[in-house]
Design an enzyme around this catalytic site. Structure first.
Site, PDB file in Angstrom:
ATOM      1  N   LYS A 148      -0.887   4.960   4.720  1.00  0.00           N
ATOM      2  CA  LYS A 148      -1.820   4.023   5.361  1.00  0.00           C
ATOM      3  C   LYS A 148      -1.468   3.856   6.839  1.00  0.00           C
ATOM      4  CE  LYS A 148      -4.020  -0.479   4.749  1.00  0.00           C
ATOM      5  NZ  LYS A 148      -5.342   0.082   5.063  1.00  0.00           N
ATOM      6  N   HIS A 178       0.823  -1.204   0.000  1.00  0.00           N
ATOM      7  CA  HIS A 178       0.000   0.000   0.000  1.00  0.00           C
ATOM      8  C   HIS A 178       0.860   1.257   0.000  1.00  0.00           C
ATOM      9  CE1 HIS A 178      -3.197  -2.787   1.218  1.00  0.00           C
ATOM     10  NE2 HIS A 178      -4.031  -1.865   0.786  1.00  0.00           N
TER      11      HIS A 178
HETATM   12  N1  LIG Z   1     -12.791  -0.897   2.082  1.00  0.00           N
HETATM   13  C1  LIG Z   1     -12.080  -0.434   1.073  1.00  0.00           C
HETATM   14  O1  LIG Z   1     -12.224  -0.830  -0.085  1.00  0.00           O
HETATM   15  C2  LIG Z   1     -11.083   0.632   1.341  1.00  0.00           C
HETATM   16  C3  LIG Z   1     -10.871   1.024   2.622  1.00  0.00           C
HETATM   17  N2  LIG Z   1      -9.977   1.989   2.911  1.00  0.00           N
HETATM   18  C4  LIG Z   1      -9.920   2.378   4.315  1.00  0.00           C
HETATM   19  O2  LIG Z   1     -10.653   3.580   4.444  1.00  0.00           O
HETATM   20  C5  LIG Z   1     -10.104   4.369   5.498  1.00  0.00           C
HETATM   21  C6  LIG Z   1      -9.784   5.754   4.966  1.00  0.00           C
HETATM   22  O3  LIG Z   1      -8.743   5.637   4.016  1.00  0.00           O
HETATM   23  P1  LIG Z   1      -8.195   6.923   3.242  1.00  0.00           P
HETATM   24  O4  LIG Z   1      -9.330   7.623   2.598  1.00  0.00           O
HETATM   25  O5  LIG Z   1      -7.050   6.483   2.428  1.00  0.00           O
HETATM   26  O6  LIG Z   1      -7.655   7.778   4.485  1.00  0.00           O
HETATM   27  P2  LIG Z   1      -7.496   9.359   4.603  1.00  0.00           P
HETATM   28  O7  LIG Z   1      -6.503   9.574   5.708  1.00  0.00           O
HETATM   29  O8  LIG Z   1      -7.252   9.959   3.271  1.00  0.00           O
HETATM   30  O9  LIG Z   1      -8.944   9.835   5.097  1.00  0.00           O
HETATM   31  C7  LIG Z   1      -9.407   9.622   6.392  1.00  0.00           C
HETATM   32  C8  LIG Z   1     -10.436  10.676   6.722  1.00  0.00           C
HETATM   33  O10 LIG Z   1     -10.863  10.466   8.076  1.00  0.00           O
HETATM   34  C9  LIG Z   1     -10.754  11.692   8.779  1.00  0.00           C
HETATM   35  N3  LIG Z   1     -10.445  11.498  10.196  1.00  0.00           N
HETATM   36  C10 LIG Z   1      -9.281  11.082  10.735  1.00  0.00           C
HETATM   37  N4  LIG Z   1      -9.363  11.076  12.077  1.00  0.00           N
HETATM   38  C11 LIG Z   1     -10.589  11.524  12.376  1.00  0.00           C
HETATM   39  C12 LIG Z   1     -11.259  11.780  13.583  1.00  0.00           C
HETATM   40  N5  LIG Z   1     -10.654  11.575  14.772  1.00  0.00           N
HETATM   41  N6  LIG Z   1     -12.538  12.226  13.529  1.00  0.00           N
HETATM   42  C13 LIG Z   1     -13.150  12.435  12.338  1.00  0.00           C
HETATM   43  N7  LIG Z   1     -12.558  12.228  11.136  1.00  0.00           N
HETATM   44  C14 LIG Z   1     -11.294  11.790  11.174  1.00  0.00           C
HETATM   45  C15 LIG Z   1      -9.614  12.435   8.115  1.00  0.00           C
HETATM   46  O11 LIG Z   1      -9.707  13.826   8.397  1.00  0.00           O
HETATM   47  P3  LIG Z   1      -8.344  14.717   8.548  1.00  0.00           P
HETATM   48  O12 LIG Z   1      -7.959  15.058   7.151  1.00  0.00           O
HETATM   49  O13 LIG Z   1      -8.784  15.889   9.373  1.00  0.00           O
HETATM   50  O14 LIG Z   1      -7.321  13.848   9.241  1.00  0.00           O
HETATM   51  C16 LIG Z   1      -9.877  12.103   6.654  1.00  0.00           C
HETATM   52  O15 LIG Z   1     -10.846  12.954   6.099  1.00  0.00           O
HETATM   53  C17 LIG Z   1      -8.880   3.588   6.005  1.00  0.00           C
HETATM   54  O16 LIG Z   1      -9.267   2.837   7.140  1.00  0.00           O
HETATM   55  C18 LIG Z   1      -8.544   2.668   4.843  1.00  0.00           C
HETATM   56  O17 LIG Z   1      -7.890   1.514   5.250  1.00  0.00           O
HETATM   57  C19 LIG Z   1      -9.264   2.626   1.940  1.00  0.00           C
HETATM   58  C20 LIG Z   1      -9.406   2.254   0.641  1.00  0.00           C
HETATM   59  C21 LIG Z   1     -10.319   1.213   0.227  1.00  0.00           C
HETATM   60  O1  LIG Z   2      -5.862   2.103   3.071  1.00  0.00           O
HETATM   61  C1  LIG Z   2      -6.050   1.746   1.873  1.00  0.00           C
HETATM   62  O2  LIG Z   2      -5.669   2.399   0.909  1.00  0.00           O
HETATM   63  C2  LIG Z   2      -6.780   0.497   1.654  1.00  0.00           C
HETATM   64  N1  LIG Z   2      -7.293  -0.127   2.671  1.00  0.00           N
HETATM   65  C3  LIG Z   2      -8.051  -1.308   2.642  1.00  0.00           C
HETATM   66  C4  LIG Z   2      -7.330  -2.413   3.402  1.00  0.00           C
HETATM   67  O3  LIG Z   2      -6.777  -2.131   4.486  1.00  0.00           O
HETATM   68  O4  LIG Z   2      -7.327  -3.552   2.952  1.00  0.00           O
HETATM   69  C5  LIG Z   2      -8.492  -1.699   1.261  1.00  0.00           C
HETATM   70  C6  LIG Z   2      -7.504  -1.412   0.174  1.00  0.00           C
HETATM   71  O5  LIG Z   2      -6.487  -2.343   0.274  1.00  0.00           O
HETATM   72  C7  LIG Z   2      -6.993   0.013   0.268  1.00  0.00           C
END
Ligand SMILES: NC(=O)C1=CN([C@@H]2O[C@H](COP(=O)(O)OP(=O)(O)OC[C@H]3O[C@@H](n4cnc5c(N)ncnc54)[C@H](OP(=O)(O)O)[C@@H]3O)[C@@H](O)[C@H]2O)C=CC1
Ligand SMILES: O=C(O)C1=N[C@H](C(=O)O)C[C@H](O)C1
Length: 266
Positions: A159, A155
């Site tokens: 992350k 990744h």
């Molecule tokens: N299921 C799937 O297919 C996928 C899942 N994911 C998961 O999704 C999640 C987000 O990933 P990603 O978008 O890359 O992460 P980012 O860090 O880009 O986004 C996270 C968001 O959450 C907010 N956040 C963080 N802490 C808090 C808090 N205490 N209260 C409220 N909001 C908060 C951040 O705000 P701020 O900018 O202020 O920190 C930001 O807007 C991760 O857990 C990742 O593993 C990711 C890709 C695919």
């Molecule tokens: O944080 C990410 O980017 C992603 N998170 C998910 C995971 O933890 O598996 C899904 C995807 O791999 C992207």
């Protein structure tokens, strides 16, 4: 079914941003609010990159869920707040679709009980990309024939959680079908901590974090004289969006917790 009213938590994040776009572009979806720890009381449309969108911003989840009528919460934040958001949504009669990874097995058990108690659907999807779901299913199939497996998940370096939710889910799916097995030499010793990766039921998961990567995983099966590698790559976060849409549509018809899109995609 009529319009599905949606709240997105984490709208400024990499995934939240894509999810907001998906909701905007989907005729049967309506963005009714966003949850963001910053910009409380403002409107998402006033933030850079969200021009033309009309959705109030709430930092306080209780205030959001009691002020806004919504059907579904899409959570894309961090495990700590994601869990709080999910519990609170269920307590307000809102169905969660959770992409946030890093939930513990205790969290999942708690959410399973709560969804059953409330009679509401909830989907926790470690990976929304259809190709990744197939990679996990194919790996589970292969594990019936190959008992030795190492998972390498790769990744981007922003992350927070390791191993990835997908890596853990893949290992859990394999564990469900293979005889428990401790892999490698019975007397092997790590001369540097972490060299053999994380251990789930004797399987090893290795986490690579590098700038330039998005989300990639390869599952390697070894057997005498042969090897099988099953690999998936997400090159763009748009790859997750058809799964998010499917999860939102599906959660409206559920009254239990579903962990993993493989249970929805037949
Ligand atoms: N299921 C799937 O297919 C996928 C899942 N994911 C998961 O999704 C999640 C987000 O990933 P990603 O978008 O890359 O992460 P980012 O860090 O880009 O986004 C996270 C968001 O959450 C907010 N956040 C963080 N802490 C808090 C808090 N205490 N209260 C409220 N909001 C908060 C951040 O705000 P701020 O900018 O202020 O920190 C930001 O807007 C991760 O857990 C990742 O593993 C990711 C890709 C695919
Ligand atoms: O944080 C990410 O980017 C992603 N998170 C998910 C995971 O933890 O598996 C899904 C995807 O791999 C992207």
């Amino acid at each position: 079914m009529g319009t599905i009213r949606i709240i997105v938590a984490g709208p400024r994040g990499r995934m939240g941003n894509e999810a907001v776009k998906l909701v905007q572009e989907t005729e049967s979806f309506e963005l009714v609010a966003v949850i963001d720890r910053k910009h409380d009381g403002d409107n998402l449309g006033n933030l850079d990159g969200f021009q033309g969108i009309d959705a109030p911003i709430y930092s306080d989840i209780e205030n959001c869920f009691s002020s806004v009528k919504a059907d579904v919460l899409i959570d894309l934040t961090t495990p700590e707040v994601g869990m709080l958001h999910t519990v609170s949504a269920l307590n307000h009669g809102i169905r969660p679709v959770v992409g946030t990874t890093g939930f513990s097995s205790e969290d999942l058990a708690k959410l399973e009980d709560l969804t059953t108690e409330k009679g509401l659907g909830c989907i926790i999807a470690p990976n929304f990309a259809v190709g990744a779901v197939l990679m996990m299913k194919f790996s589970q199939m292969a594990a019936k024939y190959f008992s030795d497996v190492e998972i390498i998940e790769m990744h981007h370096d922003r992350k927070l959680d390791a191993p990835s939710g997908t890596g853990v889910k893949t290992a859990e799916m394999i564990k469900a079908v293979r005889e428990p097995k401790v892999q490698g030499h019975p007397e092997e010793k790590e001369t540097m901590q972490g060299a053999r990766g994380a251990n789930i039921d004797g399987m090893r998961i290795h986490s690579v974090r590098l700038p330039g990567l998005i989300a990639h995983q390869q599952v390697m099966f070894g057997e005498k004289g042969q090897m099988l590698t099953i690999r998936h790559d997400s090159f763009d976060r748009v790859s997750f969006m058809s799964g998010v849409k499917l999860a939102v549509d599906s959660v409206m018809k559920l009254d239990v917790l579903v962990y993993g899109l493989e249970n929805i995609i037949e």
